[in-house]
Design a protein around this motif. Structure first.
Motif, PDB file in Angstrom:
ATOM      1  N   PRO A  50       0.809  -1.230   0.000  1.00  0.00           N
ATOM      2  CA  PRO A  50       0.000   0.000   0.000  1.00  0.00           C
ATOM      3  C   PRO A  50       0.839   1.275   0.000  1.00  0.00           C
ATOM      4  O   PRO A  50       0.328   2.333  -0.324  1.00  0.00           O
ATOM      5  N   ILE A  51       2.120   1.165   0.384  1.00  0.00           N
ATOM      6  CA  ILE A  51       2.982   2.340   0.408  1.00  0.00           C
ATOM      7  C   ILE A  51       4.406   1.913   0.062  1.00  0.00           C
ATOM      8  O   ILE A  51       4.864   0.833   0.451  1.00  0.00           O
ATOM      9  N   ASN A  52       5.093   2.741  -0.705  1.00  0.00           N
ATOM     10  CA  ASN A  52       6.491   2.514  -1.058  1.00  0.00           C
ATOM     11  C   ASN A  52       7.254   3.819  -0.849  1.00  0.00           C
ATOM     12  O   ASN A  52       6.895   4.845  -1.448  1.00  0.00           O
ATOM     13  N   TYR A  96      -0.504  19.588   4.668  1.00  0.00           N
ATOM     14  CA  TYR A  96      -1.598  18.933   5.373  1.00  0.00           C
ATOM     15  C   TYR A  96      -1.343  17.430   5.350  1.00  0.00           C
ATOM     16  O   TYR A  96      -0.799  16.878   4.401  1.00  0.00           O
ATOM     17  N   THR A  97      -1.726  16.797   6.424  1.00  0.00           N
ATOM     18  CA  THR A  97      -1.417  15.393   6.643  1.00  0.00           C
ATOM     19  C   THR A  97      -2.557  14.513   6.147  1.00  0.00           C
ATOM     20  O   THR A  97      -3.725  14.845   6.306  1.00  0.00           O
ATOM     21  N   LEU A  98      -2.188  13.404   5.550  1.00  0.00           N
ATOM     22  CA  LEU A  98      -3.161  12.433   5.061  1.00  0.00           C
ATOM     23  C   LEU A  98      -3.253  11.290   6.060  1.00  0.00           C
ATOM     24  O   LEU A  98      -2.294  10.565   6.276  1.00  0.00           O
ATOM     25  N   LEU A  99      -4.420  11.158   6.666  1.00  0.00           N
ATOM     26  CA  LEU A  99      -4.640  10.096   7.654  1.00  0.00           C
ATOM     27  C   LEU A  99      -5.806   9.191   7.298  1.00  0.00           C
ATOM     28  O   LEU A  99      -6.205   8.357   8.093  1.00  0.00           O
ATOM     29  N   PHE A 100      -6.381   9.376   6.090  1.00  0.00           N
ATOM     30  CA  PHE A 100      -7.614   8.658   5.774  1.00  0.00           C
ATOM     31  C   PHE A 100      -7.383   7.360   5.021  1.00  0.00           C
ATOM     32  O   PHE A 100      -8.177   6.430   5.126  1.00  0.00           O
ATOM     33  N   TYR A 101      -6.317   7.258   4.234  1.00  0.00           N
ATOM     34  CA  TYR A 101      -6.224   6.165   3.280  1.00  0.00           C
ATOM     35  C   TYR A 101      -6.020   4.804   3.952  1.00  0.00           C
ATOM     36  O   TYR A 101      -6.313   3.771   3.373  1.00  0.00           O
ATOM     37  N   GLN A 102      -5.511   4.794   5.202  1.00  0.00           N
ATOM     38  CA  GLN A 102      -5.299   3.507   5.866  1.00  0.00           C
ATOM     39  C   GLN A 102      -6.607   2.777   6.158  1.00  0.00           C
ATOM     40  O   GLN A 102      -6.623   1.553   6.293  1.00  0.00           O
ATOM     41  N   TRP A 103      -7.699   3.524   6.274  1.00  0.00           N
ATOM     42  CA  TRP A 103      -8.948   2.939   6.761  1.00  0.00           C
ATOM     43  C   TRP A 103     -10.050   2.882   5.706  1.00  0.00           C
ATOM     44  O   TRP A 103     -11.196   2.584   6.014  1.00  0.00           O
ATOM     45  N   PHE A 217      -6.694  12.533  -3.932  1.00  0.00           N
ATOM     46  CA  PHE A 217      -5.972  11.282  -3.688  1.00  0.00           C
ATOM     47  C   PHE A 217      -4.555  11.390  -4.259  1.00  0.00           C
ATOM     48  O   PHE A 217      -4.256  10.836  -5.313  1.00  0.00           O
ATOM     49  N   PRO A 218      -3.680  12.119  -3.576  1.00  0.00           N
ATOM     50  CA  PRO A 218      -2.309  12.250  -4.075  1.00  0.00           C
ATOM     51  C   PRO A 218      -1.586  10.910  -4.072  1.00  0.00           C
ATOM     52  O   PRO A 218      -1.778  10.085  -3.189  1.00  0.00           O
ATOM     53  N   LYS A 219      -0.753  10.730  -5.074  1.00  0.00           N
ATOM     54  CA  LYS A 219       0.001   9.476  -5.176  1.00  0.00           C
ATOM     55  C   LYS A 219       1.441   9.650  -4.693  1.00  0.00           C
ATOM     56  O   LYS A 219       2.080   8.666  -4.318  1.00  0.00           O
ATOM     57  N   ALA A 239      11.233  11.316   3.614  1.00  0.00           N
ATOM     58  CA  ALA A 239      11.161  10.258   2.610  1.00  0.00           C
ATOM     59  C   ALA A 239      10.059  10.586   1.619  1.00  0.00           C
ATOM     60  O   ALA A 239       8.980  11.058   2.000  1.00  0.00           O
ATOM     61  N   LEU A 240      10.344  10.368   0.356  1.00  0.00           N
ATOM     62  CA  LEU A 240       9.317  10.486  -0.682  1.00  0.00           C
ATOM     63  C   LEU A 240       8.594   9.142  -0.775  1.00  0.00           C
ATOM     64  O   LEU A 240       9.223   8.107  -0.990  1.00  0.00           O
ATOM     65  N   CYS A 241       7.277   9.171  -0.595  1.00  0.00           N
ATOM     66  CA  CYS A 241       6.493   7.931  -0.582  1.00  0.00           C
ATOM     67  C   CYS A 241       5.458   7.947  -1.695  1.00  0.00           C
ATOM     68  O   CYS A 241       4.880   8.995  -2.013  1.00  0.00           O
ATOM     69  N   VAL A 242       5.222   6.803  -2.249  1.00  0.00           N
ATOM     70  CA  VAL A 242       4.211   6.613  -3.282  1.00  0.00           C
ATOM     71  C   VAL A 242       3.083   5.763  -2.696  1.00  0.00           C
ATOM     72  O   VAL A 242       3.339   4.764  -2.026  1.00  0.00           O
ATOM     73  N   LEU A 243       1.836   6.183  -2.946  1.00  0.00           N
ATOM     74  CA  LEU A 243       0.653   5.458  -2.461  1.00  0.00           C
ATOM     75  C   LEU A 243      -0.057   4.826  -3.655  1.00  0.00           C
ATOM     76  O   LEU A 243      -0.947   5.434  -4.260  1.00  0.00           O
ATOM     77  N   PRO A 244       0.308   3.595  -4.022  1.00  0.00           N
ATOM     78  CA  PRO A 244      -0.301   2.966  -5.216  1.00  0.00           C
ATOM     79  C   PRO A 244      -1.806   2.787  -5.108  1.00  0.00           C
ATOM     80  O   PRO A 244      -2.513   2.850  -6.118  1.00  0.00           O
TER      81      PRO A 244
END
Length: 348
Positions: A50-52, A96-103, A217-219, A239-244
């Protein structure tokens, strides 16, 4: 568990129909759609991690940390058409922080439960009463179960002195709950996406799609983690992270937006239809004529004018689950039973 076990029968056709097609769109198609979305988002073997994150050391630990604590994006203060994502915390930009995609997979499952609640409530109220009455009478051939005693049993079920209006109003309440559920669903997703859902589909259609998708939905995101430096002090690392999975999320929420918008219009139409049935006797007659096309219309008029709204509701649903020839014979039997009572039909 009894509530969840009902999901097993969703993909199957109902033997006894006690609702209507728009009602089915809520508890069947919507529920299956949301469960499919939830399963796809949690299927790591199909869509990868889910994250790289782009880190050299302790990659797995950093990715778990960033997934649990949330990542963030950097929004430029320039006009919306110049919305970009940077890699550094430059001056003049805010984060701004993204806290929604985990759930999101759990959110979809919760939404599926909410869509099914009116159906579960109606099944509880209905208690398979219609199923017991018309069991075995819906086949293409006239069943051996159709007998004078069975005919009398169904007639007593519909025309007895019990207040069937309450039974019919309960179904109307469930239809209202379907509309309430749609409104609640929009509020939940709008709150969950920080106000970005209510106009999401409209923005995708009217604005350049990469801009809209990336805004919701930023990637590519950033994550700040800490490690001990050579002197033993804490050192911040980015760290630069990608959210596939956001590639799926943007499509899933777009489908949901258009589905809920269309379902909202259909549900409003269904409620208008229900209100006309409750308040307008002539409308009930037109519906029964459409259901029993070959039956004598004068007899249908007499039947409709001499039964209550609740009795009509039962009669109509019995007709949906009967062989047409059996239903025609039953209507004729009901007409003669009303005629025996000595009602004055001269003004009809």
């Amino acid at each position: 568990m009894d509530f969840l076990n009902d999901f097993k029968t969703l993909a199957k056709g109902d033997k006894i129909r006690t609702d209507n097609n728009i009602f089915k769109l809520h508890y069947k198609f919507s529920v299956l759609l949301l469960i499919a979305f939830s399963v796809l988002l949690s299927s790591k073997q199909y869509f990868g991690d889910p994250i790289n994150c782009d880190v050299e050391a302790h990659k797995e630990t950093v990715e778990v940390f960033c997934w649990v604590t949330g990542t963030f994006v950097i929004e430029d203060n320039t006009p919306e058409e110049n919305f970009i994502y940077g890699l550094g915390n430059e001056a003049g930009k805010r984060t701004y922080t993204l806290l929604f995609y985990q759930w999101i997979c759990l959110l979809f499952f919760l939404q599926a439960l909410l869509f099914y609640m009116p159906r579960y409530l109606w099944k509880t109220w209905e208690g398979n009463r219609l199923g017991e009455v018309v069991d075995g009478l819906g086949g293409p051939l006239i069943s051996e179960k159709w007998s004078p005693d069975r005919k009398e049993q169904i007639k007593r079920f519909i025309l007895n002195q019990e207040n069937h209006d309450i039974f019919a109003y309960r179904f109307a309440i469930c239809e209202v709950l379907n509309l309430c559920n749609l409104i609640i669903q929009v509020y939940i997703m709008d709150w969950y996406l920080e106000g970005r859902f209510s106009l999401y589909g409209y923005d995708v259609v009217t604005k350049p799609w990469p801009q809209t998708y990336n805004a919701v939905f930023p990637k590519r995101t950033k994550c700040t983690y800490h490690k001990f430096g050579q002197s033993g002090s804490f050192v911040n690392r980015d760290a630069l992270c990608v959210l596939p999975l956001n590639v799926l999320n943007e499509k899933f929420f777009l489908i949901l937006w258009f589905w809920i918008a269309g379902l909202f219009l259909l549900t409003i139409a269904a409620l208008i239809y229900r209100a006309m049935i409750i308040c307008w006797v002539h409308f009930r007659l037109y519906i029964l004529i459409a259901q029993a096309r070959t039956f004598n219309r004068k007899k249908l008029r007499i039947i409709v004018w001499n039964i209550s709204h609740g009795q009509f509701f039962l009669l109509y649903n019995v007709g949906k689950n009967m062989n047409p020839l059996i239903f025609k014979e039953f209507l004729n039997f009901v007409f003669h039973q009303l005629e025996i009572k000595g009602d004055d039909f001269s003004n009809l």
